[in-house]
Scaffold this motif. Structure first.
Motif, mmCIF file in Angstrom:
data_model
loop_
_atom_site.group_PDB
_atom_site.id
_atom_site.type_symbol
_atom_site.label_atom_id
_atom_site.label_comp_id
_atom_site.label_asym_id
_atom_site.label_seq_id
_atom_site.Cartn_x
_atom_site.Cartn_y
_atom_site.Cartn_z
ATOM 1 N N GLY A 69 38.254 44.697 50.025
ATOM 2 C CA GLY A 69 37.550 44.317 48.617
ATOM 3 C C GLY A 69 36.758 46.052 48.505
ATOM 4 O O GLY A 69 36.328 45.930 49.626
ATOM 5 N N SER A 70 36.575 46.300 47.521
ATOM 6 C CA SER A 70 35.263 47.901 47.631
ATOM 7 C C SER A 70 35.115 48.185 46.406
ATOM 8 O O SER A 70 35.489 47.786 45.558
ATOM 9 C CB SER A 70 36.250 49.129 48.549
ATOM 10 N N PHE B 58 40.310 52.142 46.149
ATOM 11 C CA PHE B 58 40.572 50.978 46.882
ATOM 12 C C PHE B 58 41.650 49.613 45.813
ATOM 13 O O PHE B 58 42.496 49.241 46.325
ATOM 14 C CB PHE B 58 39.701 50.175 47.233
ATOM 15 N N GLY B 59 41.212 49.217 44.925
ATOM 16 C CA GLY B 59 41.995 48.398 44.010
ATOM 17 C C GLY B 59 42.885 49.146 43.472
ATOM 18 O O GLY B 59 44.089 47.801 43.623
ATOM 19 N N ASP C 16 36.013 39.957 48.018
ATOM 20 C CA ASP C 16 34.934 40.392 48.326
ATOM 21 C C ASP C 16 34.839 41.761 47.347
ATOM 22 O O ASP C 16 36.329 42.587 47.848
ATOM 23 C CB ASP C 16 33.969 40.927 49.207
ATOM 24 N N LEU C 17 33.972 41.759 46.325
ATOM 25 C CA LEU C 17 33.646 42.758 45.607
ATOM 26 C C LEU C 17 34.616 43.531 44.832
ATOM 27 O O LEU C 17 34.075 44.913 43.759
ATOM 28 C CB LEU C 17 33.687 44.365 46.764
ATOM 29 N N LEU D 138 39.247 36.908 42.749
ATOM 30 C CA LEU D 138 38.352 37.151 44.354
ATOM 31 C C LEU D 138 39.691 35.765 45.456
ATOM 32 O O LEU D 138 40.157 35.069 43.969
ATOM 33 C CB LEU D 138 36.844 35.573 44.228
ATOM 34 N N VAL D 139 39.984 36.103 46.319
ATOM 35 C CA VAL D 139 41.436 35.127 46.197
ATOM 36 C C VAL D 139 40.687 33.193 46.308
ATOM 37 O O VAL D 139 41.521 32.672 46.685
ATOM 38 C CB VAL D 139 41.387 35.480 48.067
#
Length: 245
Positions: A15-16, A21-22, A47-48, A52-53
């Motif tokens: 995550g970013s 990144f996504g 994260d971010l 979320l997992v």
């Protein structure tokens, strides 16, 4: 071999705040889904980024194989992710090792070639950096493999540890020059371009303005193969007790 009722493959990326990144992670998910047409491939983040997992794991009782889309072991793979799985998973969830445990040297070499690597170039492999010694070991192993494959000097600099006045990057450039390198080429051991890769590039512009920067690993086939191999290893291992019984 993938069974008829194959468990879901849940990719877990870091995550970013950088949207690149996504976007890259979603392209990786799509490439893995094409490589495993009989498997439901989903993407989540630590994260971010969303989803979320932990939220994905808690949403239903599906059987899943978690493949960490991380390029080196560290806190997230050894502490954070196992804790989230233990706390939130409702179905049968098994996890593979990080994809960075697989050799990704071909991906780095191809990105360098695509960027315009030429004879006389020395290479700096850049990576995130971690307090986990195993993470640094993986990155340095990739650098040794790259040096062997391309027959040229390769140094390592961690993007989070450039040092005061970029001294660690400065020293790496000096070592390459002492080894006979005529130009510095950066090989990002990163899934995607982002704030950390730009930190290295900005410092490099000041120290060696004629240098070259290759692209990140992205959706290179070596990464997709690593994800597929990680998933299959977990599925095959889970099938062995059933076969024995």
């Amino acid at each position: 071999m993938i069974p008829d009722r194959a468990p879901q493959l849940l990719l877990v990326a870091h995550g970013s705040r950088d949207p690149r990144f996504g976007d890259t992670a979603r392209r990786v998910r799509a490439a893995v889904a094409r490589a495993l047409p009989r498997v439901d491939v989903e993407l989540s983040f630590l994260d971010l980024d969303d989803p979320l997992v932990g939220d994905v794991l808690a949403a239903d009782t599906a059987d899943r194989v978690v493949v960490p889309l991380l390029l080196a072991p560290g806190y997230h793979s050894e502490i954070d992710l196992p804790r989230i799985i233990g706390d939130r998973a409702r179905g049968d969830v098994r996890s593979s090792d990080v994809v960075g445990r697989h050799p990704l040297t071909d991906a780095l070499a191809d990105r360098l070639t695509q960027a315009g690597l030429r004879p006389g170039d020395g290479i700096i492999v850049t990576a995130v950096g971690s307090t986990n010694p195993a993470a640094a070991s993986v990155v340095r192993r990739r650098a040794i493999e790259l040096s062997t494959k391309l027959h040229r000097p390769v140094d390592v600099v961690f993007a989070t540890r450039l040092g005061a006045q970029d001294i660690n990057l400065r020293n790496a450039i000096r070592r390459l020059a002492a080894a006979g390198s005529q130009r510095v080429v950066v090989s990002p051991y990163f899934l995607s371009a982002g704030l950390l890769t730009e930190r290295v590039e900005n410092a490099l512009d000041r120290l060696a303005p004629d240098s070259l920067v290759a692209g990140p690993i992205g959706t290179h086939p070596a990464l997709i193969d690593a994800v597929v191999a990680s998933y299959r290893r977990v599925v095959d291992a889970a099938a062995l007790p059933a076969q024995a019984g």
